[in-house]
Design a protein around this motif. Sequence first.
Motif, PDB file in Angstrom:
ATOM      1  N   ARG A  12       0.835  -1.211   0.000  1.00 17.01           N
ATOM      2  CA  ARG A  12       0.000   0.000   0.000  1.00 17.01           C
ATOM      3  C   ARG A  12       0.867   1.257   0.000  1.00 17.01           C
ATOM      4  N   MET A  13       1.853   1.311   0.905  1.00 21.22           N
ATOM      5  CA  MET A  13       2.718   2.495   0.961  1.00 21.22           C
ATOM      6  C   MET A  13       3.659   2.533  -0.233  1.00 21.22           C
ATOM      7  N   SER A  35       8.464  -8.421  -2.828  1.00 24.50           N
ATOM      8  CA  SER A  35       9.044  -9.431  -1.928  1.00 24.50           C
ATOM      9  C   SER A  35       9.802 -10.523  -2.690  1.00 24.50           C
ATOM     10  N   THR A  78       7.861   0.294  10.039  1.00 25.43           N
ATOM     11  CA  THR A  78       7.877   0.509  11.495  1.00 25.43           C
ATOM     12  C   THR A  78       8.508  -0.701  12.201  1.00 25.43           C
ATOM     13  N   PHE A 108       5.834   9.808   8.468  1.00 24.07           N
ATOM     14  CA  PHE A 108       6.204  10.774   7.419  1.00 24.07           C
ATOM     15  C   PHE A 108       5.139  11.849   7.229  1.00 24.07           C
TER      16      PHE A 108
HETATM   17  P1  NAP Z   1       1.642  -3.682   2.989  1.00 17.64           P
HETATM   18  O1  NAP Z   1       0.599  -3.115   2.109  1.00 17.64           O
HETATM   19  O2  NAP Z   1       1.398  -4.970   3.688  1.00 17.64           O
HETATM   20  O3  NAP Z   1       2.963  -3.785   2.102  1.00 17.64           O
HETATM   21  C1  NAP Z   1       4.130  -4.419   2.520  1.00 17.64           C
HETATM   22  C2  NAP Z   1       4.846  -4.845   1.258  1.00 17.64           C
HETATM   23  O4  NAP Z   1       6.135  -5.317   1.604  1.00 17.64           O
HETATM   24  C3  NAP Z   1       4.129  -5.980   0.516  1.00 17.64           C
HETATM   25  O5  NAP Z   1       3.959  -5.611  -0.838  1.00 17.64           O
HETATM   26  C4  NAP Z   1       5.099  -7.139   0.654  1.00 17.64           C
HETATM   27  O6  NAP Z   1       5.095  -7.956  -0.484  1.00 17.64           O
HETATM   28  C5  NAP Z   1       6.417  -6.409   0.748  1.00 17.64           C
HETATM   29  N1  NAP Z   1       7.499  -7.216   1.321  1.00 17.64           N
HETATM   30  C6  NAP Z   1       7.436  -8.107   2.324  1.00 17.64           C
HETATM   31  N2  NAP Z   1       8.664  -8.622   2.549  1.00 17.64           N
HETATM   32  C7  NAP Z   1       9.498  -8.048   1.645  1.00 17.64           C
HETATM   33  C8  NAP Z   1      10.873  -8.162   1.361  1.00 17.64           C
HETATM   34  N3  NAP Z   1      11.660  -9.002   2.050  1.00 17.64           N
HETATM   35  N4  NAP Z   1      11.421  -7.395   0.379  1.00 17.64           N
HETATM   36  C9  NAP Z   1      10.650  -6.557  -0.344  1.00 17.64           C
HETATM   37  N5  NAP Z   1       9.323  -6.411  -0.116  1.00 17.64           N
HETATM   38  C10 NAP Z   1       8.763  -7.144   0.865  1.00 17.64           C
HETATM   39  O7  NAP Z   1       2.045  -2.642   4.148  1.00 17.64           O
HETATM   40  P2  NAP Z   1       1.977  -1.052   4.092  1.00 17.64           P
HETATM   41  O8  NAP Z   1       0.664  -0.560   4.543  1.00 17.64           O
HETATM   42  O9  NAP Z   1       2.504  -0.588   2.784  1.00 17.64           O
HETATM   43  O10 NAP Z   1       3.016  -0.665   5.242  1.00 17.64           O
HETATM   44  C11 NAP Z   1       4.379  -0.979   5.103  1.00 17.64           C
HETATM   45  C12 NAP Z   1       5.130  -0.536   6.356  1.00 17.64           C
HETATM   46  O11 NAP Z   1       5.074   0.893   6.430  1.00 17.64           O
HETATM   47  C13 NAP Z   1       4.538  -1.039   7.672  1.00 17.64           C
HETATM   48  O12 NAP Z   1       5.595  -1.309   8.590  1.00 17.64           O
HETATM   49  C14 NAP Z   1       3.724   0.149   8.163  1.00 17.64           C
HETATM   50  O13 NAP Z   1       3.545   0.168   9.569  1.00 17.64           O
HETATM   51  C15 NAP Z   1       4.613   1.285   7.728  1.00 17.64           C
HETATM   52  N6  NAP Z   1       4.021   2.604   7.609  1.00 17.64           N
HETATM   53  C16 NAP Z   1       4.821   3.643   7.902  1.00 17.64           C
HETATM   54  C17 NAP Z   1       4.377   4.936   7.739  1.00 17.64           C
HETATM   55  C18 NAP Z   1       5.300   6.088   8.028  1.00 17.64           C
HETATM   56  O14 NAP Z   1       4.882   7.246   7.940  1.00 17.64           O
HETATM   57  N7  NAP Z   1       6.555   5.821   8.353  1.00 17.64           N
HETATM   58  C19 NAP Z   1       3.070   5.168   7.288  1.00 17.64           C
HETATM   59  C20 NAP Z   1       2.253   4.075   6.988  1.00 17.64           C
HETATM   60  C21 NAP Z   1       2.744   2.783   7.140  1.00 17.64           C
HETATM   61  P3  NAP Z   1       4.187  -9.321  -0.490  1.00 17.64           P
HETATM   62  O15 NAP Z   1       2.780  -8.849  -0.412  1.00 17.64           O
HETATM   63  O16 NAP Z   1       4.581  -9.955  -1.779  1.00 17.64           O
HETATM   64  O17 NAP Z   1       4.610 -10.097   0.738  1.00 17.64           O
END
Ligand code: NAP
Length: 250
Positions: A12-13, A35, A78, A108
């Motif tokens: 999603r991000m 991934s 996170t 962010f």
């Molecule tokens: P998400 O939709 O579940 O996306 C995570 C992605 O990471 C999935 O596409 C997954 O692929 C991929 N992934 C998993 N293992 C991997 C690897 N070893 N190498 C490369 N890609 C890999 O989660 P999200 O909502 O985007 O959130 C991602 C992170 O950002 C979380 O930790 C969340 O808490 C954090 N976040 C931070 C902020 C901020 O402001 N800092 C804001 C929002 C969210 P697969 O589906 O193929 O497994």
Amino acid sequence: MIRVAVVGAQGRMGSSVVEAVKAADDMVLSASVGSTGELSDIRTDSTDVAVEFTVPSASLGNVLTLIGQGVDLVVGTTGWTQEKLDQVRQALATAPRKDQAVCIAPNFAISAVLADYFASKAAEYFTSAEVIELHHPDKVDAPSGTAIHTAQAIGQARRRARLASMPDGTQGEAASRGQLIDGVPVHAVRLQGLNAHEEILLGNTGEQLTIRADSFDRSSFMPGVLLAVRTIAAGGHEGLTVGLDQFLDL
Ligand code: NAP
């Protein structure tokens, strides 16, 4: 042009970052890795900064690999502990490039980062302070990491100003007064229809200051991500930076 690679590009991000990079006049997408993709595709001959949004179990490994490949990083995943941050610092100490830079930011959203900062500045002038964080019902943690950070910053400010304990909160059901974090009551609301919101209430006799940050959707994080990418690409921030506030002129 800043050449940007995205790791976690199908998430999603990550997918929002891909679109934000494509839409930015001063950036070009150099690689997008999911991934099952190859981090070895991300190298300094084609990439200036890699943005990493994956899962806490994978993020440290990705960051260490990319540091080893000489790539600068902006990380939004996170779940970072002091031990993990220390491993990043150690890797940077022996990195291929002396000026290599990594920014890890748990939030962010510029509105949230500024609300946190303004609250820490204002807190020393107020007798009472409480934090209310409001999120969608699927949020995995409560209270939010940002609310905990805000309460701790308020607690530190109150200690700096040698304020007495707050003159309230001793009557009624304890559960209804929120969780005390560093002496500051924090209330967590989980409500369908909300996204991510935080309100800091600061009170004196006869007056109140309210600081409120609203994040309506994922697009709220993109200006902060792009700001971090531009700041890292401009140079002068070698080593590990934790928190987007470090890149704002506060
Ligand atoms: P998400 O939709 O579940 O996306 C995570 C992605 O990471 C999935 O596409 C997954 O692929 C991929 N992934 C998993 N293992 C991997 C690897 N070893 N190498 C490369 N890609 C890999 O989660 P999200 O909502 O985007 O959130 C991602 C992170 O950002 C979380 O930790 C969340 O808490 C954090 N976040 C931070 C902020 C901020 O402001 N800092 C804001 C929002 C969210 P697969 O589906 O193929 O497994």
